[in-house]
Scaffold this motif. Structure first.
Motif, PDB file in Angstrom:
ATOM      1  N   ALA A 120       0.876  -1.687   0.092  1.00  0.00           N
ATOM      2  CA  ALA A 120      -0.203   0.305   0.031  1.00  0.00           C
ATOM      3  C   ALA A 120       0.817   1.148   0.118  1.00  0.00           C
ATOM      4  O   ALA A 120       0.283   2.396  -0.537  1.00  0.00           O
ATOM      5  N   LYS A 121       1.823   0.889   0.727  1.00  0.00           N
ATOM      6  CA  LYS A 121       2.470   2.101   0.640  1.00  0.00           C
ATOM      7  C   LYS A 121       3.057   2.845  -0.992  1.00  0.00           C
ATOM      8  O   LYS A 121       3.980   3.551  -1.218  1.00  0.00           O
ATOM      9  N   GLN A 122       3.834   1.365  -1.371  1.00  0.00           N
ATOM     10  CA  GLN A 122       4.396   2.029  -2.871  1.00  0.00           C
ATOM     11  C   GLN A 122       3.641   2.347  -3.953  1.00  0.00           C
ATOM     12  O   GLN A 122       3.661   3.310  -4.526  1.00  0.00           O
ATOM     13  N   LYS A 123       2.168   1.973  -3.359  1.00  0.00           N
ATOM     14  CA  LYS A 123       0.910   2.756  -4.067  1.00  0.00           C
ATOM     15  C   LYS A 123       0.725   3.573  -4.404  1.00  0.00           C
ATOM     16  O   LYS A 123       0.677   4.341  -4.759  1.00  0.00           O
ATOM     17  N   SER A 124       1.037   4.221  -2.685  1.00  0.00           N
ATOM     18  CA  SER A 124       0.374   5.174  -2.329  1.00  0.00           C
ATOM     19  C   SER A 124       1.683   6.582  -2.795  1.00  0.00           C
ATOM     20  O   SER A 124       1.725   7.587  -3.423  1.00  0.00           O
ATOM     21  N   ARG A 125       2.651   6.161  -2.680  1.00  0.00           N
ATOM     22  CA  ARG A 125       4.110   6.837  -3.598  1.00  0.00           C
ATOM     23  C   ARG A 125       3.835   7.168  -5.082  1.00  0.00           C
ATOM     24  O   ARG A 125       3.868   7.688  -5.303  1.00  0.00           O
ATOM     25  N   LYS A 126       3.469   5.820  -5.715  1.00  0.00           N
ATOM     26  CA  LYS A 126       3.220   6.201  -7.048  1.00  0.00           C
ATOM     27  C   LYS A 126       2.228   7.650  -7.027  1.00  0.00           C
ATOM     28  O   LYS A 126       2.020   7.767  -8.442  1.00  0.00           O
ATOM     29  N   LYS A 127       0.941   7.328  -6.891  1.00  0.00           N
ATOM     30  CA  LYS A 127      -0.394   7.958  -6.553  1.00  0.00           C
ATOM     31  C   LYS A 127       0.291   9.623  -6.418  1.00  0.00           C
ATOM     32  O   LYS A 127      -0.559   9.969  -5.941  1.00  0.00           O
ATOM     33  N   ASN A 128       1.383   9.986  -5.441  1.00  0.00           N
ATOM     34  CA  ASN A 128       1.540  11.036  -4.896  1.00  0.00           C
ATOM     35  C   ASN A 128       0.290  11.366  -3.875  1.00  0.00           C
ATOM     36  O   ASN A 128       0.234  12.445  -3.200  1.00  0.00           O
ATOM     37  N   GLY A 129       0.763   9.644  -2.974  1.00  0.00           N
ATOM     38  CA  GLY A 129      -0.760  10.114  -1.670  1.00  0.00           C
ATOM     39  C   GLY A 129       0.833  11.187  -0.291  1.00  0.00           C
ATOM     40  O   GLY A 129       1.705  11.087  -0.722  1.00  0.00           O
ATOM     41  N   HIS A 130      -0.155  10.950   0.721  1.00  0.00           N
ATOM     42  CA  HIS A 130       0.444  10.803   2.063  1.00  0.00           C
ATOM     43  C   HIS A 130       1.119   9.844   2.488  1.00  0.00           C
ATOM     44  O   HIS A 130       1.558   9.799   3.678  1.00  0.00           O
ATOM     45  N   ILE A 131      -0.121   8.992   2.596  1.00  0.00           N
ATOM     46  CA  ILE A 131       0.506   7.543   3.355  1.00  0.00           C
ATOM     47  C   ILE A 131       1.693   7.092   3.838  1.00  0.00           C
ATOM     48  O   ILE A 131       2.086   6.328   4.331  1.00  0.00           O
ATOM     49  N   TRP A 132       2.270   7.523   2.443  1.00  0.00           N
ATOM     50  CA  TRP A 132       3.871   7.095   2.550  1.00  0.00           C
ATOM     51  C   TRP A 132       4.728   7.399   3.266  1.00  0.00           C
ATOM     52  O   TRP A 132       5.893   6.723   3.719  1.00  0.00           O
ATOM     53  N   LYS A 133       4.572   8.031   3.767  1.00  0.00           N
ATOM     54  CA  LYS A 133       5.075   8.868   4.969  1.00  0.00           C
ATOM     55  C   LYS A 133       5.506   8.589   6.071  1.00  0.00           C
ATOM     56  O   LYS A 133       6.639   8.321   7.381  1.00  0.00           O
ATOM     57  N   ARG A 134       4.703   8.220   6.291  1.00  0.00           N
ATOM     58  CA  ARG A 134       4.744   7.327   8.199  1.00  0.00           C
ATOM     59  C   ARG A 134       5.055   5.931   7.828  1.00  0.00           C
ATOM     60  O   ARG A 134       4.935   5.184   7.186  1.00  0.00           O
ATOM     61  N   SER A 135       5.109   5.464   9.096  1.00  0.00           N
ATOM     62  CA  SER A 135       6.027   4.484   9.173  1.00  0.00           C
ATOM     63  C   SER A 135       4.862   2.652   9.579  1.00  0.00           C
ATOM     64  O   SER A 135       3.338   3.707   9.694  1.00  0.00           O
ATOM     65  N   SER A 136       5.816   1.334   8.851  1.00  0.00           N
ATOM     66  CA  SER A 136       4.048   0.811   8.628  1.00  0.00           C
ATOM     67  C   SER A 136       3.216   0.786   9.971  1.00  0.00           C
ATOM     68  O   SER A 136       2.639   0.363  10.165  1.00  0.00           O
ATOM     69  N   ASP A 137       4.438   0.457  11.507  1.00  0.00           N
ATOM     70  CA  ASP A 137       3.642   0.595  12.561  1.00  0.00           C
ATOM     71  C   ASP A 137       2.903   1.365  12.766  1.00  0.00           C
ATOM     72  O   ASP A 137       1.902   0.261  13.664  1.00  0.00           O
ATOM     73  N   LYS A 138       2.706   2.555  12.623  1.00  0.00           N
ATOM     74  CA  LYS A 138       2.115   3.704  12.602  1.00  0.00           C
ATOM     75  C   LYS A 138       0.569   3.487  11.461  1.00  0.00           C
ATOM     76  O   LYS A 138      -0.248   3.404  12.902  1.00  0.00           O
ATOM     77  N   LYS A 139       0.751   2.856  10.394  1.00  0.00           N
ATOM     78  CA  LYS A 139       0.022   2.318   9.882  1.00  0.00           C
ATOM     79  C   LYS A 139      -0.957   1.260  10.281  1.00  0.00           C
ATOM     80  O   LYS A 139      -2.185   1.426  11.182  1.00  0.00           O
ATOM     81  N   ILE A 140      -0.391   0.258  10.378  1.00  0.00           N
ATOM     82  CA  ILE A 140      -1.116  -0.621  11.514  1.00  0.00           C
ATOM     83  C   ILE A 140      -1.858  -0.283  12.795  1.00  0.00           C
ATOM     84  O   ILE A 140      -2.749  -0.722  12.823  1.00  0.00           O
ATOM     85  N   LYS A 141      -1.077   0.563  12.964  1.00  0.00           N
ATOM     86  CA  LYS A 141      -2.022   0.659  14.572  1.00  0.00           C
ATOM     87  C   LYS A 141      -2.705   1.108  14.060  1.00  0.00           C
ATOM     88  O   LYS A 141      -3.900   1.543  15.009  1.00  0.00           O
ATOM     89  N   LYS A 142      -2.849   2.068  13.776  1.00  0.00           N
ATOM     90  CA  LYS A 142      -4.080   3.323  13.289  1.00  0.00           C
ATOM     91  C   LYS A 142      -5.735   2.202  12.786  1.00  0.00           C
ATOM     92  O   LYS A 142      -6.648   2.653  12.958  1.00  0.00           O
ATOM     93  N   ILE A 143      -5.289   1.329  11.589  1.00  0.00           N
ATOM     94  CA  ILE A 143      -6.339   0.749  11.339  1.00  0.00           C
ATOM     95  C   ILE A 143      -6.325  -0.121  12.038  1.00  0.00           C
ATOM     96  O   ILE A 143      -7.777  -0.653  11.892  1.00  0.00           O
ATOM     97  N   SER A 144      -5.837  -1.103  13.165  1.00  0.00           N
ATOM     98  CA  SER A 144      -6.307  -1.857  14.811  1.00  0.00           C
ATOM     99  C   SER A 144      -7.430  -0.887  15.448  1.00  0.00           C
ATOM    100  O   SER A 144      -8.149  -0.949  15.704  1.00  0.00           O
ATOM    101  N   ALA A 145      -6.787   0.648  15.226  1.00  0.00           N
ATOM    102  CA  ALA A 145      -7.992   1.416  16.349  1.00  0.00           C
ATOM    103  C   ALA A 145      -9.213   1.524  15.200  1.00  0.00           C
ATOM    104  O   ALA A 145     -10.221   2.262  16.121  1.00  0.00           O
TER     105      ALA A 145
END
Length: 95
Positions: free
Chosen positions: A64-89
Motif C-alpha cells: 500500500a505504501k508503494q501504491k501511495s508513493r506512485k499516486k503522490n499520496g501522503h500515507i507513504w511518509k508514515r512508518s508501517s507500524d503506525k499505519k497498522i496501529k491506525k487500522i487497528s484503532a
C-alpha cells in the motif's frame, strides 16, 4: 593513600556525591495525528482490512505504501507500524 589504591575515603565520597551532574532529560518524540487526507487514503487503499475487522501485516502495508508513493499520496511518509496501529484503532472504533 597510595597512588595504586583506587578506593575513595569517606570524606572524598561525600565531596564526590555533591559534584555529580544530572543527566539531561530525554527528548520525547511529539505525537503526530493522522490527517483527514491520510485517513481517507487508508480507507481506500486498505479497505479490505477495515471490512474484515483484521489488521494487515507489514508486507501488505508496504504494498500500500508503494501504491501511495506512485499516486503522490501522503500515507507513504508514515512508518508501517503506525499505519497498522491506525487500522487497528479504526477497527476497534467500529465495535
Amino acid at each position: 593513600m597510595d597512588e595504586d589504591d583506587h578506593t575513595i575515603s569517606d570524606e572524598d565520597e561525600e565531596e564526590f556525591e555533591g559534584k555529580r551532574k544530572r543527566k539531561p532529560p530525554k527528548k520525547v518524540a511529539k505525537r503526530q495525528k493522522f490527517t483527514e487526507v491520510e485517513t481517507e487514503e487508508i480507507k481506500t487503499d486498505l479497505n479490505e482490512y477495515l471490512k474484515s475487522g483484521i489488521f494487515p501485516r507489514k508486507p501488505q502495508v508496504e504494498v500500500a505504501k508503494q501504491k501511495s508513493r506512485k499516486k503522490n499520496g501522503h500515507i507513504w511518509k508514515r512508518s508501517s507500524d503506525k499505519k497498522i496501529k491506525k487500522i487497528s484503532a479504526m477497527n476497534h472504533k467500529k465495535k
